[in-house]
Design a protein around this motif. Structure first.
Motif, mmCIF file in Angstrom:
data_model
loop_
_atom_site.group_PDB
_atom_site.id
_atom_site.type_symbol
_atom_site.label_atom_id
_atom_site.label_comp_id
_atom_site.label_asym_id
_atom_site.label_seq_id
_atom_site.Cartn_x
_atom_site.Cartn_y
_atom_site.Cartn_z
ATOM 1 N N MET A 1 43.705 19.568 -29.348
ATOM 2 C CA MET A 1 44.253 18.415 -30.074
ATOM 3 C C MET A 1 44.185 17.180 -29.195
ATOM 4 S SD MET A 1 47.966 18.065 -31.929
ATOM 5 C CE MET A 1 48.275 16.735 -33.088
ATOM 6 N N LYS A 2 43.867 16.040 -29.805
ATOM 7 C CA LYS A 2 43.762 14.788 -29.068
ATOM 8 C C LYS A 2 44.612 13.721 -29.750
ATOM 9 C CE LYS A 2 40.311 11.900 -26.745
ATOM 10 N NZ LYS A 2 38.869 11.615 -26.592
ATOM 11 N N VAL A 3 45.420 13.023 -28.954
ATOM 12 C CA VAL A 3 46.377 12.061 -29.494
ATOM 13 C C VAL A 3 46.214 10.710 -28.800
ATOM 14 C CG1 VAL A 3 48.831 11.508 -29.781
ATOM 15 C CG2 VAL A 3 48.047 13.869 -30.032
ATOM 16 N N LEU A 4 46.315 9.640 -29.584
ATOM 17 C CA LEU A 4 46.315 8.282 -29.048
ATOM 18 C C LEU A 4 47.686 7.676 -29.301
ATOM 19 C CD1 LEU A 4 44.873 5.762 -27.859
ATOM 20 C CD2 LEU A 4 44.225 5.171 -30.205
ATOM 21 N N LEU A 5 48.384 7.286 -28.234
ATOM 22 C CA LEU A 5 49.692 6.656 -28.351
ATOM 23 C C LEU A 5 49.562 5.167 -28.027
ATOM 24 C CD1 LEU A 5 51.976 9.314 -26.603
ATOM 25 C CD2 LEU A 5 51.594 8.987 -29.052
ATOM 26 N N CYS A 6 49.787 4.336 -29.041
ATOM 27 C CA CYS A 6 49.710 2.888 -28.885
ATOM 28 C C CYS A 6 51.136 2.338 -28.873
ATOM 29 C CB CYS A 6 48.936 2.258 -30.039
ATOM 30 S SG CYS A 6 47.343 3.027 -30.375
ATOM 31 N N PHE A 21 56.725 11.237 -24.084
ATOM 32 C CA PHE A 21 55.954 11.922 -25.123
ATOM 33 C C PHE A 21 54.616 12.399 -24.564
ATOM 34 C CE2 PHE A 21 58.815 10.575 -28.435
ATOM 35 C CZ PHE A 21 58.541 11.411 -29.510
ATOM 36 N N ALA A 22 53.946 11.514 -23.843
ATOM 37 C CA ALA A 22 52.639 11.861 -23.280
ATOM 38 C C ALA A 22 52.769 13.027 -22.307
ATOM 39 C CB ALA A 22 52.042 10.643 -22.574
ATOM 40 N N ASP A 33 45.746 9.800 -24.792
ATOM 41 C CA ASP A 33 45.359 8.482 -24.281
ATOM 42 C C ASP A 33 46.454 7.492 -24.633
ATOM 43 O OD1 ASP A 33 42.915 9.238 -23.184
ATOM 44 O OD2 ASP A 33 41.840 8.946 -25.074
ATOM 45 N N LEU A 34 46.716 6.563 -23.709
ATOM 46 C CA LEU A 34 47.739 5.544 -23.919
ATOM 47 C C LEU A 34 47.097 4.168 -24.040
ATOM 48 C CD1 LEU A 34 50.414 6.673 -21.285
ATOM 49 C CD2 LEU A 34 50.475 7.061 -23.741
ATOM 50 N N TYR A 35 47.610 3.375 -24.962
ATOM 51 C CA TYR A 35 47.095 2.012 -25.136
ATOM 52 C C TYR A 35 48.255 1.031 -25.263
ATOM 53 C CZ TYR A 35 45.065 -2.145 -27.256
ATOM 54 O OH TYR A 35 44.707 -3.443 -27.528
ATOM 55 N N ARG A 36 48.292 0.052 -24.334
ATOM 56 C CA ARG A 36 49.297 -1.017 -24.416
ATOM 57 C C ARG A 36 48.794 -2.090 -25.373
ATOM 58 N NH1 ARG A 36 51.480 -4.104 -19.634
ATOM 59 N NH2 ARG A 36 49.277 -4.389 -19.209
ATOM 60 N N ILE A 37 49.494 -2.289 -26.449
ATOM 61 C CA ILE A 37 49.033 -3.174 -27.510
ATOM 62 C C ILE A 37 48.840 -4.611 -27.027
ATOM 63 C CG2 ILE A 37 49.784 -4.241 -29.695
ATOM 64 C CD1 ILE A 37 50.894 -1.451 -30.449
ATOM 65 N N GLU A 38 49.637 -5.052 -26.072
ATOM 66 C CA GLU A 38 49.511 -6.433 -25.601
ATOM 67 C C GLU A 38 48.180 -6.704 -24.883
ATOM 68 O OE1 GLU A 38 51.921 -7.014 -21.635
ATOM 69 O OE2 GLU A 38 52.960 -5.573 -22.919
ATOM 70 N N GLU A 39 47.480 -5.646 -24.497
ATOM 71 C CA GLU A 39 46.196 -5.844 -23.830
ATOM 72 C C GLU A 39 45.167 -6.475 -24.765
ATOM 73 O OE1 GLU A 39 45.038 -2.072 -22.307
ATOM 74 O OE2 GLU A 39 46.609 -2.014 -20.775
ATOM 75 N N ASN A 40 45.362 -6.260 -26.067
ATOM 76 C CA ASN A 40 44.549 -6.930 -27.085
ATOM 77 C C ASN A 40 43.054 -6.664 -26.924
ATOM 78 O OD1 ASN A 40 44.404 -8.529 -29.406
ATOM 79 N ND2 ASN A 40 44.030 -10.393 -28.242
ATOM 80 N N ASN A 41 42.702 -5.446 -26.524
ATOM 81 C CA ASN A 41 41.286 -5.091 -26.385
ATOM 82 C C ASN A 41 41.045 -3.677 -26.912
ATOM 83 O OD1 ASN A 41 42.670 -3.738 -24.401
ATOM 84 N ND2 ASN A 41 41.137 -4.054 -22.805
ATOM 85 N N PHE A 42 41.495 -3.446 -28.136
ATOM 86 C CA PHE A 42 41.431 -2.120 -28.730
ATOM 87 C C PHE A 42 39.985 -1.739 -29.035
ATOM 88 C CE2 PHE A 42 41.843 0.997 -32.170
ATOM 89 C CZ PHE A 42 42.830 1.822 -31.658
ATOM 90 N N THR A 43 39.511 -0.718 -28.342
ATOM 91 C CA THR A 43 38.119 -0.294 -28.520
ATOM 92 C C THR A 43 38.001 1.195 -28.854
ATOM 93 O OG1 THR A 43 37.920 0.101 -26.135
ATOM 94 C CG2 THR A 43 37.241 -2.072 -26.954
ATOM 95 N N TYR A 44 39.121 1.817 -29.178
ATOM 96 C CA TYR A 44 39.120 3.261 -29.425
ATOM 97 C C TYR A 44 38.532 3.591 -30.799
ATOM 98 C CZ TYR A 44 42.311 3.468 -25.450
ATOM 99 O OH TYR A 44 42.881 3.349 -24.207
ATOM 100 N N ILE A 145 63.179 14.549 -26.631
ATOM 101 C CA ILE A 145 61.750 14.333 -26.893
ATOM 102 C C ILE A 145 60.934 15.636 -26.884
ATOM 103 C CG2 ILE A 145 59.641 13.299 -25.917
ATOM 104 C CD1 ILE A 145 61.382 10.807 -25.281
ATOM 105 N N PRO A 146 61.162 16.570 -25.950
ATOM 106 C CA PRO A 146 60.397 17.828 -26.020
ATOM 107 C C PRO A 146 60.622 18.586 -27.322
ATOM 108 C CG PRO A 146 61.399 17.580 -23.862
ATOM 109 C CD PRO A 146 61.969 16.497 -24.714
ATOM 110 N N ILE A 147 61.829 18.489 -27.873
ATOM 111 C CA ILE A 147 62.131 19.152 -29.143
ATOM 112 C C ILE A 147 61.356 18.483 -30.269
ATOM 113 C CG2 ILE A 147 63.970 19.747 -30.760
ATOM 114 C CD1 ILE A 147 65.914 19.575 -28.344
#
Length: 304
Positions: A1-6, A21-22, A33-44, A145-147
């Motif tokens: 399983m692969k997850v993207l957390l923005c 969570f990660a 994978d983690l993405y900080r939204i303020e970076e404003n360079n979403f390429t996923y 969170i683990p639950i």
């Protein structure tokens, strides 16, 4: 399983929760994978992910404008599994409406919101929680969170209860978006400033500039409080909300010194209910784990 957390995090609370969570997902051999939204360079490429998560701090019973704009920019999907994770300084049920606008945007684009979670983390505006309360909030979130992750991975859905007329209330409080821009232009820097430029370099909307040695605050403030919260000299005055100013990071380790809880009656019943519900959830999870381990031991003995 692969997850993207923005995620977007003003002063770090939401980031701590998302990182937890990660961490737990990784323990279950989930690629994250983690993405900080303020970076404003979403390429996923979202086709590469089985699930995406969106995390944010609640702003006036809403997701911050930076989150809504991010959601609007996302590509359309077909039933993409999505989870929402938010944090706030108090466990009022009104905070459950914060995702209504975000959910509407995502659903129209084909995202299937299956789970939503809310965690209490200390204020960065209104008043300062004690470090003891900050520790209690974080320890509770850390244990719950683990639950919640296990619930997600087992395919069990979870949705927060919404209050009556929630959509109208959320719409009404979105005046904070305009209010943030209005008030943000009224931020000032006082004589305590040491010109470290930390506020300029970390502002998520690049709203702070320096010209001819003077600080200028533009019209893109989202009231995340990062500039004033982390200012090493408490040199930034936050306009109309100066009396609600909170400055300096919290100690999330277990504090030994007693601190007087000046605001202990504030939302007292809500906090009591929140911690009781979380403790009950943790206790039930421990009981189920013990019963499972006991059953496995019995089965091993029978097989032997």
């Amino acid at each position: 399983m692969k997850v993207l957390l923005c995620y977007f995090s003003g002063t770090g609370n939401t980031r701590k929760v998302i990182n937890r969570f990660a961490e737990v997902f990784a323990e279950h051999e989930v690629s994250v994978d983690l993405y900080r939204i303020e970076e404003n360079n979403f390429t996923y490429n979202l086709d590469d992910y089985d699930m995406i998560g969106i995390g944010y701090p609640v702003h006036a019973f809403n997701a911050p404008s930076i989150i809504l704009n991010f959601a609007k920019s996302l590509p359309e999907q077909k039933d993409k599994r999505t989870i929402i994770i938010n944090t706030s300084g108090e466990p009022l049920k009104l905070n459950n409406i914060s995702s209504l606008k975000l959910s509407k945007i995502l659903t129209k684009k084909g995202y299937n919101i299956t789970n939503e979670y809310h965690y209490c983390m200390p204020y960065n505006i209104i008043f300062r929680h004690t470090d003891n309360m900050a520790y209690k909030m974080w320890k509770t979130a850390n244990d719950v969170i683990p639950i919640d992750c296990k619930e997600i991975l087992n395919g069990k859905q979870a949705h927060l209860d919404k209050v009556f007329m929630g959509s109208f209330i959320a719409w009404l409080f979105r005046i904070e978006f305009w209010g943030g821009r209005f008030n943000g232009k009224r931020y000032k820097v006082n004589e305590n400033c040491i010109h470290c430029n930390k506020c300029v370099n970390t502002c998520p909307t690049h709203n702070i500039t320096i010209k001819d040695g003077k600080f200028h605050f533009g019209k893109n403030c989202i009231m995340c409080m990062r500039c004033s919260f982390y200012c090493p000299k408490a040199a930034i005055k936050i306009g109309l909300f100066e009396r609600w100013k909170v400055n300096g990071a919290y100690n999330f380790n277990n504090p030994n010194d007693y601190e007087d809880e000046v605001h202990k009656k504030y939302c007292q019943k809500s906090y009591i209910r929140y911690f009781e519900e979380c403790n009950q959830k943790i206790s039930q999870a421990k009981t189920m784990l013990e019963e499972t381990e006991e059953q496995e031991e019995i089965e091993d003995v029978v097989k032997a």
